[in-house]
Design an enzyme around this catalytic site. Structure first.
Site, mmCIF file in Angstrom:
data_model
loop_
_atom_site.group_PDB
_atom_site.id
_atom_site.type_symbol
_atom_site.label_atom_id
_atom_site.label_comp_id
_atom_site.label_asym_id
_atom_site.label_seq_id
_atom_site.Cartn_x
_atom_site.Cartn_y
_atom_site.Cartn_z
ATOM 1 N N LYS A 155 36.820 49.992 41.574
ATOM 2 C CA LYS A 155 35.658 49.893 40.688
ATOM 3 C C LYS A 155 34.979 48.401 40.977
ATOM 4 O O LYS A 155 35.911 47.499 41.033
ATOM 5 C CB LYS A 155 35.960 49.967 39.216
ATOM 6 C CG LYS A 155 37.012 49.360 38.475
ATOM 7 C CD LYS A 155 36.940 47.767 38.758
ATOM 8 C CE LYS A 155 36.106 47.000 37.972
ATOM 9 N NZ LYS A 155 36.136 45.461 38.019
ATOM 10 N N TYR A 171 34.449 47.816 32.172
ATOM 11 C CA TYR A 171 35.476 48.240 31.315
ATOM 12 C C TYR A 171 35.165 48.695 30.095
ATOM 13 O O TYR A 171 35.564 50.031 29.637
ATOM 14 C CB TYR A 171 36.759 47.403 31.365
ATOM 15 C CG TYR A 171 37.301 47.204 32.500
ATOM 16 C CD1 TYR A 171 38.548 47.771 32.789
ATOM 17 C CD2 TYR A 171 36.855 46.096 33.329
ATOM 18 C CE1 TYR A 171 39.285 47.500 33.922
ATOM 19 C CE2 TYR A 171 37.741 45.772 34.715
ATOM 20 C CZ TYR A 171 38.817 46.760 34.873
ATOM 21 O OH TYR A 171 39.439 46.679 36.003
HETATM 22 P P1 NAD Z 1 39.699 39.155 46.296
HETATM 23 O O1 NAD Z 1 38.365 37.902 46.348
HETATM 24 O O2 NAD Z 1 40.895 38.527 45.739
HETATM 25 O O3 NAD Z 1 39.873 39.938 47.450
HETATM 26 C C1 NAD Z 1 38.667 40.330 48.051
HETATM 27 C C2 NAD Z 1 39.235 40.723 49.790
HETATM 28 O O4 NAD Z 1 37.998 41.086 50.738
HETATM 29 C C3 NAD Z 1 40.025 39.530 50.428
HETATM 30 O O5 NAD Z 1 40.883 39.716 51.038
HETATM 31 C C4 NAD Z 1 38.789 38.924 51.308
HETATM 32 O O6 NAD Z 1 39.312 38.297 52.624
HETATM 33 C C5 NAD Z 1 38.092 40.453 51.794
HETATM 34 N N1 NAD Z 1 36.626 40.097 52.417
HETATM 35 C C6 NAD Z 1 36.490 40.730 53.487
HETATM 36 N N2 NAD Z 1 35.088 40.554 53.618
HETATM 37 C C7 NAD Z 1 34.724 39.563 52.773
HETATM 38 C C8 NAD Z 1 33.590 38.849 52.409
HETATM 39 N N3 NAD Z 1 32.429 39.067 53.234
HETATM 40 N N4 NAD Z 1 33.603 38.063 51.442
HETATM 41 C C9 NAD Z 1 34.546 38.003 50.726
HETATM 42 N N5 NAD Z 1 35.737 38.430 50.603
HETATM 43 C C10 NAD Z 1 35.839 39.497 51.900
HETATM 44 O O7 NAD Z 1 39.028 40.198 45.124
HETATM 45 P P2 NAD Z 1 39.792 41.424 44.338
HETATM 46 O O8 NAD Z 1 39.827 40.572 43.073
HETATM 47 O O9 NAD Z 1 41.126 41.741 45.105
HETATM 48 O O10 NAD Z 1 38.721 42.328 44.242
HETATM 49 C C11 NAD Z 1 38.693 43.424 45.208
HETATM 50 C C12 NAD Z 1 37.956 44.657 44.465
HETATM 51 O O11 NAD Z 1 38.853 45.038 43.563
HETATM 52 C C13 NAD Z 1 36.842 44.485 43.511
HETATM 53 O O12 NAD Z 1 35.763 45.390 43.981
HETATM 54 C C14 NAD Z 1 36.964 44.169 42.197
HETATM 55 O O13 NAD Z 1 36.059 44.527 41.419
HETATM 56 C C15 NAD Z 1 38.159 45.228 42.371
HETATM 57 N N6 NAD Z 1 39.142 44.850 41.141
HETATM 58 C C16 NAD Z 1 39.538 45.883 40.491
HETATM 59 C C17 NAD Z 1 40.682 45.408 39.447
HETATM 60 C C18 NAD Z 1 41.253 46.608 38.584
HETATM 61 O O14 NAD Z 1 41.937 46.295 37.733
HETATM 62 N N7 NAD Z 1 40.971 47.648 38.899
HETATM 63 C C19 NAD Z 1 41.033 44.139 39.271
HETATM 64 C C20 NAD Z 1 40.634 43.083 40.270
HETATM 65 C C21 NAD Z 1 39.689 43.486 41.143
#
Ligand code: NAD
Length: 412
Positions: free
Chosen positions: A157, A242
């Site tokens: 999400k 949320y």
């Molecule tokens: P994060 O920044 O920790 O990770 C993002 C990943 O995408 C990294 O590995 C990064 O290298 C990669 N990536 C690839 N291309 C990229 C670009 N152009 N710019 C930036 N990063 C790039 O983020 P996250 O917290 O893991 O979030 C990822 C997804 O998960 C989002 O959609 C977020 O909303 C969702 N999320 C959901 C929950 C949940 O509880 N369901 C919690 C956190 C995040």
């Protein structure tokens, strides 16, 4: 090493699973389940047992797309508690990181792919599905590419940055005959599910009000969450979502009108492209109202109160990965009585992944399909429109939102 059926010793070593018992790893269905005679008297509650896990070679193989915080810190460790899925491939722009994680989870080096080689997933038969955990603005592209490569999709999400992108994702998966599920983990979390059941059984009486906050204080102004192209918006699509989704799934209703307001502190470098905070009101056809607030510049705060005519329920903290607390208050024998509802914590990521895997294996519609994400996106666009125009915005009812209820046991 052959990875589709590792010896049990290797599985336990690589997955680091204190939570998995040896019989659970090998059990395929109820008749294979190892059971024990009761040891407690009738005065004790019955021993809780978990449903059996699928044999390793029958689990749904998942490629993890994006190795950021949610994949590395939450979803990959959660496979240790999964009964129906296993990680079999990684897609990352950082090969060294990919190899490190591949070794931890017994994933063959050949299955660590770069984003440019994404289509090679089509040639890895062990990969039946992908888990997309990339910045929001990349969800549509990678879901579409995964569907074309013949893979089912569990997407984080918010589903995408626009209604048009959400529709594109739904259409791509439909055309390919593949499942699309949005990772709304709260809808698979036992305490939220118990509360939704209480509402359905009218234990709170007619629903009247929902108030909720989900806020956190962001730091690095360069983070993708603060860039419009990658994030789609600020606090609303990331954490305000949320509150919005909870108001909908707890009530089982869809809003017919929204009022929105957004704010960004002038000069704050974090909020040049996206909103700092958003307040929104959702009006539902029954008269139920939700009033929610979300900020990217306020100290972490996550709660809701759901107020019915006969009782109210409060979760504080709500929406967190761990430590949720649910309280219900009503009048009993002329006195206000508050009860803490005790429900054993389950790993929300394992529960959602197992539901997804069961849908893949049993060819069922997920409880939170693409249409559920699309409906939230329609509402968020209406909230932004209301904030821009300074007036309420009406919404027509959605054609479809959620699939069948998951069974209450993990993975059902
Ligand atoms: P994060 O920044 O920790 O990770 C993002 C990943 O995408 C990294 O590995 C990064 O290298 C990669 N990536 C690839 N291309 C990229 C670009 N152009 N710019 C930036 N990063 C790039 O983020 P996250 O917290 O893991 O979030 C990822 C997804 O998960 C989002 O959609 C977020 O909303 C969702 N999320 C959901 C929950 C949940 O509880 N369901 C919690 C956190 C995040």
């Amino acid at each position: 090493m052959k990875h589709s059926q590792p010896p049990r010793r290797d599985f336990l070593r690589y997955m680091g699973t204190l939570a998995l018992s040896a019989p659970a790893v090998a059990a395929a269905n109820d008749q294979d389940k190892v059971t024990f005679p009761p040891i407690y008297d009738k005065s004790e509650k019955p021993e809780q047992t978990e449903p059996p896990a699928d044999p390793w070679n029958e689990r749904v193989g998942v490629a993890i797309v994006g190795l950021g915080r949610i994949s590395v810190n939450e979803m990959l460790p959660a496979f240790a508690q999964s009964k129906h899925a296993k990680p079999v491939a990684l897609v990352t722009g950082d090969r060294a990181k990919g190899l490190k994680i591949a070794h931890q989870y017994n994933i063959p080096e050949a299955n660590v792919l770069d984003y440019r080689d994404f289509e090679k997933l089509a040639q890895i038969p062990d990969v039946q599905a992908v888990y997309i955990a990339l910045p929001n603005g990349m969800h549509a592209e990678y879901t579409t590419r995964a569907a074309r490569a013949g893979k089912h999709v569990l997407c984080e999400k918010p589903m995408a940055n626009s209604v048009a992108e959400c529709q594109q994702m739904i259409d791509a998966c439909k055309k390919a005959g593949k499942k699309l599920m949005i990772a709304y983990r709260s809808q698979y979390e036992p305490m939220d599910r118990a509360l939704a059941k209480m509402v359905r059984e009218k234990k709170l009486g007619a629903l009247k009000e929902f108030s909720s906050v989900n806020s956190q204080d962001m730091g690095d102004p360069q983070h993708w969450r603060l860039k419009r192209k990658l994030a789609g918006g600020g606090a609303l699509p990331d954490v305000g979502l949320y509150c919005l989704n909870a108001a909908r799934f707890l009530s089982g209703e869809e809003p017919s009108e929204v009022i929105g307001n957004t704010w960004s502190t002038p000069g704050d470098p974090r909020f040049r492209e996206v909103e700092e905070s958003c307040q929104f009101i959702l009006r539902f056809p029954s008269g139920f109202m939700a009033s929610c607030s979300t900020s990217y510049a306020a100290h972490k705060s996550q709660f809701f109160r759901l107020n019915g005519a006969e009782a109210w329920a409060e979760m504080d903290p709500a929406y967190a990965y761990h430590g949720l607390k649910l309280k219900v208050t009503r009048v009993v024998d002329g006195k206000e009585q508050a009860s803490d509802i005790q429900i054993e914590e389950k790993n929300q990521f394992a529960a959602e992944m197992d539901h997804f895997a069961q849908c893949v294996r049993q060819d069922k519609e997920p409880h939170t399909p693409g249409e559920e994400g699309l409906q939230d996106q329609r509402i968020m666009e209406a909230i932004y429109e209301s904030a821009r125009k300074g007036r309420p915005v009406k919404l027509s009812p959605p054609q479809h939102t959620r699939g069948p209820e998951p069974q209450d046991q993990q993975g059902g």
